[in-house]
Design a protein around this motif. Sequence first.
Motif, mmCIF file in Angstrom:
data_model
loop_
_atom_site.group_PDB
_atom_site.id
_atom_site.type_symbol
_atom_site.label_atom_id
_atom_site.label_comp_id
_atom_site.label_asym_id
_atom_site.label_seq_id
_atom_site.Cartn_x
_atom_site.Cartn_y
_atom_site.Cartn_z
ATOM 1 N N CYS A 275 0.804 -1.222 0.000
ATOM 2 C CA CYS A 275 0.000 0.000 0.000
ATOM 3 C C CYS A 275 0.838 1.275 0.000
ATOM 4 O O CYS A 275 0.289 2.370 0.011
ATOM 5 N N GLN A 276 2.153 1.168 -0.005
ATOM 6 C CA GLN A 276 3.033 2.326 0.032
ATOM 7 C C GLN A 276 3.823 2.424 -1.275
ATOM 8 O O GLN A 276 4.330 1.427 -1.769
ATOM 9 N N VAL A 277 3.961 3.614 -1.796
ATOM 10 C CA VAL A 277 4.755 3.825 -3.005
ATOM 11 C C VAL A 277 6.235 3.710 -2.658
ATOM 12 O O VAL A 277 6.711 4.320 -1.708
ATOM 13 N N ARG B 18 10.173 -6.091 -6.593
ATOM 14 C CA ARG B 18 10.792 -5.616 -5.361
ATOM 15 C C ARG B 18 10.972 -4.102 -5.366
ATOM 16 O O ARG B 18 11.646 -3.547 -4.529
ATOM 17 N N LYS B 19 10.336 -3.442 -6.346
ATOM 18 C CA LYS B 19 10.522 -2.001 -6.470
ATOM 19 C C LYS B 19 9.462 -1.196 -5.723
ATOM 20 O O LYS B 19 9.581 0.007 -5.592
ATOM 21 N N GLY B 20 8.407 -1.869 -5.283
ATOM 22 C CA GLY B 20 7.384 -1.174 -4.509
ATOM 23 C C GLY B 20 6.377 -0.402 -5.346
ATOM 24 O O GLY B 20 5.747 0.518 -4.834
ATOM 25 N N ILE B 21 6.212 -0.766 -6.612
ATOM 26 C CA ILE B 21 5.244 -0.049 -7.442
ATOM 27 C C ILE B 21 4.209 -0.958 -8.106
ATOM 28 O O ILE B 21 3.157 -0.504 -8.516
ATOM 29 N N GLY B 22 4.484 -2.246 -8.225
ATOM 30 C CA GLY B 22 3.646 -3.150 -9.005
ATOM 31 C C GLY B 22 2.202 -3.264 -8.569
ATOM 32 O O GLY B 22 1.293 -3.035 -9.359
ATOM 33 N N PHE B 23 1.965 -3.616 -7.321
ATOM 34 C CA PHE B 23 0.587 -3.844 -6.882
ATOM 35 C C PHE B 23 -0.230 -2.555 -6.930
ATOM 36 O O PHE B 23 -1.444 -2.600 -7.046
ATOM 37 N N SER C 142 -0.677 -0.745 -9.289
ATOM 38 C CA SER C 142 -1.424 -0.721 -10.541
ATOM 39 C C SER C 142 -2.835 -1.269 -10.350
ATOM 40 O O SER C 142 -3.753 -0.878 -11.069
ATOM 41 N N VAL C 143 -3.014 -2.148 -9.389
ATOM 42 C CA VAL C 143 -4.342 -2.704 -9.105
ATOM 43 C C VAL C 143 -5.302 -1.597 -8.683
ATOM 44 O O VAL C 143 -6.479 -1.623 -9.027
ATOM 45 N N PHE C 144 -4.794 -0.590 -7.989
ATOM 46 C CA PHE C 144 -5.647 0.516 -7.544
ATOM 47 C C PHE C 144 -6.164 1.344 -8.723
ATOM 48 O O PHE C 144 -7.149 2.065 -8.586
#
Length: 84
Positions: free
Chosen positions: A50-52, A66-71, A73-75
Motif C-alpha cells: 500500500c506504500q509507493v 521488489r521495487k514497490g510499485i507493481g501492486f 497498478s491494481v488501484f
Amino acid sequence: EIIQNADDCSFEKDGEGAAHRELYLECSDDALVAFHNECGFQPKDLYAMCQVGESSKVPGSGKIGRKGIGFKSVFQICDRPLVI
C-alpha cells in the motif's frame, strides 16, 4: 501483476525440497479473484503493498517484484482491492 505476486510468494516445500505452488483465477463481469497457497503473508507485506516505493522483498532475493510499485497498478483498475 497478480501472477507475478503469486510467483514471488513463499510456499511450503515437499519431501524433496520442491515448492508446491498453486494459483487459481476466477473472473466475472464484476471481479477478478486470485487464490494461491502462499505461506507466511505478513503485516509488513500488506504495508509495503500500500506504500509507493516500499517493498518487503529484499534485493538479490530472486524475487521479480521488489521495487514497490507493481501492486499499486491494481488501484488503477479496482475500486476496492481486498487481500484476505
